[in-house]
Design an enzyme around this catalytic site. Structure first.
Site, PDB file in Angstrom:
ATOM      1  N   ASP A 102       2.252   7.536  17.212  1.00 20.27           N
ATOM      2  CA  ASP A 102       2.748   6.556  16.202  1.00 20.27           C
ATOM      3  C   ASP A 102       2.373   7.267  14.746  1.00 20.27           C
ATOM      4  O   ASP A 102       1.232   7.646  14.180  1.00 20.27           O
ATOM      5  CB  ASP A 102       1.788   5.311  16.169  1.00 20.27           C
ATOM      6  CG  ASP A 102       2.232   3.911  15.923  1.00 20.27           C
ATOM      7  OD1 ASP A 102       2.949   4.112  14.781  1.00 20.27           O
ATOM      8  OD2 ASP A 102       2.006   3.040  16.466  1.00 20.27           O
ATOM      9  N   ASP A 204       5.712   3.564  11.729  1.00 24.00           N
ATOM     10  CA  ASP A 204       5.047   2.499  11.227  1.00 24.00           C
ATOM     11  C   ASP A 204       5.574   2.030   9.800  1.00 24.00           C
ATOM     12  O   ASP A 204       5.816   2.701   9.096  1.00 24.00           O
ATOM     13  CB  ASP A 204       3.741   2.384  11.315  1.00 24.00           C
ATOM     14  CG  ASP A 204       2.885   1.213  10.884  1.00 24.00           C
ATOM     15  OD1 ASP A 204       2.820   0.308  11.825  1.00 24.00           O
ATOM     16  OD2 ASP A 204       2.209   1.258   9.977  1.00 24.00           O
ATOM     17  N   GLU A 246       9.897   1.069  13.060  1.00 28.29           N
ATOM     18  CA  GLU A 246       9.559  -0.247  12.887  1.00 28.29           C
ATOM     19  C   GLU A 246      10.177  -0.660  11.546  1.00 28.29           C
ATOM     20  O   GLU A 246       9.665  -0.326  10.410  1.00 28.29           O
ATOM     21  CB  GLU A 246       8.234  -0.504  12.713  1.00 28.29           C
ATOM     22  CG  GLU A 246       7.695  -1.852  12.541  1.00 28.29           C
ATOM     23  CD  GLU A 246       6.136  -2.038  12.512  1.00 28.29           C
ATOM     24  OE1 GLU A 246       5.432  -3.185  12.484  1.00 28.29           O
ATOM     25  OE2 GLU A 246       5.577  -1.074  11.654  1.00 28.29           O
ATOM     26  N   HIS A 320       1.791  -4.676  20.029  1.00 24.31           N
ATOM     27  CA  HIS A 320       0.478  -4.854  19.585  1.00 24.31           C
ATOM     28  C   HIS A 320       0.342  -5.813  18.293  1.00 24.31           C
ATOM     29  O   HIS A 320      -0.787  -6.219  18.099  1.00 24.31           O
ATOM     30  CB  HIS A 320      -0.006  -3.509  19.027  1.00 24.31           C
ATOM     31  CG  HIS A 320       0.428  -2.868  17.936  1.00 24.31           C
ATOM     32  ND1 HIS A 320       1.731  -2.327  18.010  1.00 24.31           N
ATOM     33  CD2 HIS A 320       0.173  -2.764  16.683  1.00 24.31           C
ATOM     34  CE1 HIS A 320       1.906  -2.236  16.615  1.00 24.31           C
ATOM     35  NE2 HIS A 320       1.015  -1.993  15.841  1.00 24.31           N
TER      36      HIS A 320
END
Length: 549
Positions: A102, A204, A246, A320
């Protein structure tokens, strides 16, 4: 990188997201860790996944459970060591599983050495690695930008008299991508991890790195795509790795800008049109609006059309940051097993790379929180403060949070029906769901009709049938809004996928679907049979994939 790679290997692979804190605890401290993940690699290999998306394991004060990184080159002690991480990469590779890290580079922790240096004064070496502005005319924040966690996106640093930008928590200051030295250091770090053998990055909130706070622009800033293209040149070019961004701001109009292979940016993006379309304009995710599954079908089908020739879809129901898929989009009561299978079937066999969020493969459900104080998520606290000030009652907020809170996905994984669900021998950092006694990996593994058994068959089917990876996606309009139907077709095979996505029995008219003979490839229950008229009766959440002969 030790696992076997073919060109665009990620198109035929199935991803699996691990939230390390909640996956498997190896040492009894109540927190999941990297050795715990290594212990479960055989389980993941048996499931058939091709890569693990690993939520952040970097060193962090854990204000936002690892999405606030204080050292990109080290591992958080609660998760293990760098040696543990190297062993995970190697052990996963030996099972032909890649590790996708990530990448959190829109912001850092306020405990990162860069930010600590920046606090020393306006002339500090790393001051410009962050976004600073003088107070507004009234002495308050520079402008009205809001944090996504509630409140202002600006916090004052008293000693230097300037505000710093944070689109998330104040302990997550935004990085200034306009600074070429910052970008150089980020690329250096990315290459360091790629050279250690990882299979790529999930990025992210990557659509926010081109921000222009003076113009009140957070996502989709004017420099976003030049930055991504530079990143590709400096880190990804020549490497056969996967990248997924994302991108909450991605739309049908701009998504291909990220993942058209001719642009040299990303492999694919996570878009959230199907996730957020039922959110309340006033309350956001903390809404009690029911899900409109026909509208979600239409949205996903439009994304299939948009990415038909260029670009690539990421296929997911949960992660998540989202509630449990079967609780939000299915029926986590009477039809939990059936709806969990149906959700998997209709999503995984679309064109794109499917992702499983840990526990989704056994049909884990939302838990229930009695009080707002029972939630562990910093987002809850920020939004409760903001929404309560607007008049939302505690009962209303709690009802919305119990439907859509991020904490539902962060409850520990259910491995067994024993105490603490087999997640830990200690006290879990977050209470396990009481239904782990019935819903767990051990029980599912022993049941040939379980959700887990279905997922294993589904992943294997997709991997073995090229039409389900590279074939065209052809939607079928049945005239029944709760039936999802489509074809996947290449030069060698046509596959019909059909499911009743409701809790009521439905009739599929025989003249609404291809008339060829069928060879069943997979079904959620018994193989659907025509009635006397030749129509197909589909029980609640019954679905199938069939090869047309």
């Amino acid at each position: 990188m030790t696992f076997k790679l073919t060109k665009d290997w990620w198109k035929s692979a199935t991803g699996y997201q691990i939230y390390p804190r909640s996956f498997s605890d190896s040492n009894g401290d109540g927190v999941g860790d990297i050795p715990g993940i290594i212990d479960k690699l055989d389980y993941l290999a048996d499931l058939g996944i091709g890569f693990i998306w690993l939520s952040p394991v970097y060193r962090s004060p854990m204000r936002d459970n690892g999405y606030d990184i204080s050292d990109y080159y080290d591992i958080a002690p609660e998760f293990g060591t760098l040696a543990d991480m190297d062993r995970l990469i190697a052990e996963a590779g030996a099972r032909n599983i890649g590790i996708v890290m990530d990448l959190v580079v829109n912001h850092s922790s306020d405990e990162h050495a860069w930010f600590q240096n920046a606090l020393n004064g306006r002339d500090a070496t790393f001051r410009d690695y962050y976004v600073w502005r003088d107070p507004g005319p009234d002495g308050g924040p520079p402008n009205a930008l809001k944090s996504l966690f509630g409140g202002s996106a600006w916090s004052l640093h008293d000693d230097t008299g300037q505000y710093y930008l944070h689109f998330f928590d104040p302990k997550q200051p935004d990085l200034n991508w306009q600074n070429p030295n910052l970008r150089r250091d980020i690329y250096k770090m990315m290459n360091w991890w790629l050279d250690r053998g990882i299979a790529g990055f999930r990025m992210d909130v990557i659509d926010m790195i081109g921000k222009n706070p003076d113009a009140m622009i957070g996502a989709e800033g004017p420099d976003l795509h030049p930055f991504l293209q530079e990143m590709h040149r400096e880190t990804l070019a020549g490497r056969n790795v996967v990248t997924v961004g994302e991108t909450w701001s991605a739309s049908l109009k701009n998504a291909r800008d990220y993942c058209d292979s001719n642009r040299d940016e990303l492999s694919m993006v996570f878009q959230f049109s199907h996730i957020s379309q039922d959110w309340d304009p006033d309350h956001g995710r903390y809404t009690t609006r029911p899900v409109d599954m026909p509208a979600i079908r239409d949205t996903l089908f439009r994304w299939q059309e948009a990415m038909a020739e260029e670009g690539w879809n990421s296929l997911f129901w949960s992660n998540h940051d989202l509630p449990r898929a079967v609780s939000r989009f299915g029926d986590d009561g009477k039809y939990r097993v059936e709806s969990a299978k149906a959700l998997a079937l209709v999503l995984h066999l679309m064109k794109g790379t499917p992702y499983i969020y840990q526990g989704e493969e056994i049909g884990m459900t939302n838990t229930h929180f009695e009080r707002i104080s029972d939630f562990n998520d910093i987002e809850i606290a920020g939004h409760w403060t903001e929404l309560s000030a607007k008049g939302l009652s505690e009962a209303e907020f709690l009802a919305g949070a119990n439907l859509n809170s991020r904490d539902h996905a962060r409850v520990p994984m259910h491995w067994t029906g024993a105490q603490n669900a087999g997640f830990t021998t200690g006290t879990p950092w977050m209470p396990v769901n009481e239904n782990h006694i019935e819903i767990n990996v051990a029980a599912a593994s022993a049941d040939p009709d379980s959700v887990l058994s279905f997922y294993r068959k589904l992943v294997a089917l997709r991997r073995s049938v090229p039409a389900l990876t590279s074939g065209a996606f052809i939607p079928i309009e049945t005239g029944n809004e709760v039936i999802w139907a489509y074809l996947r077709r290449d030069t060698d095979m046509s596959v019909l996928v059909c499911a009743n996505m409701s809790s009521e029995t439905q009739i599929l008219k025989r003249d609404e679907i291809p008339t060829e003979n069928w060879e069943s490839l997979l079904q959620t229950g018994s193989c659907p049979c025509p009635d006397e008229s030749g129509d197909i009766v589909l029980n609640p959440y019954q679905g199938f994939a069939a090869r047309l002969i």
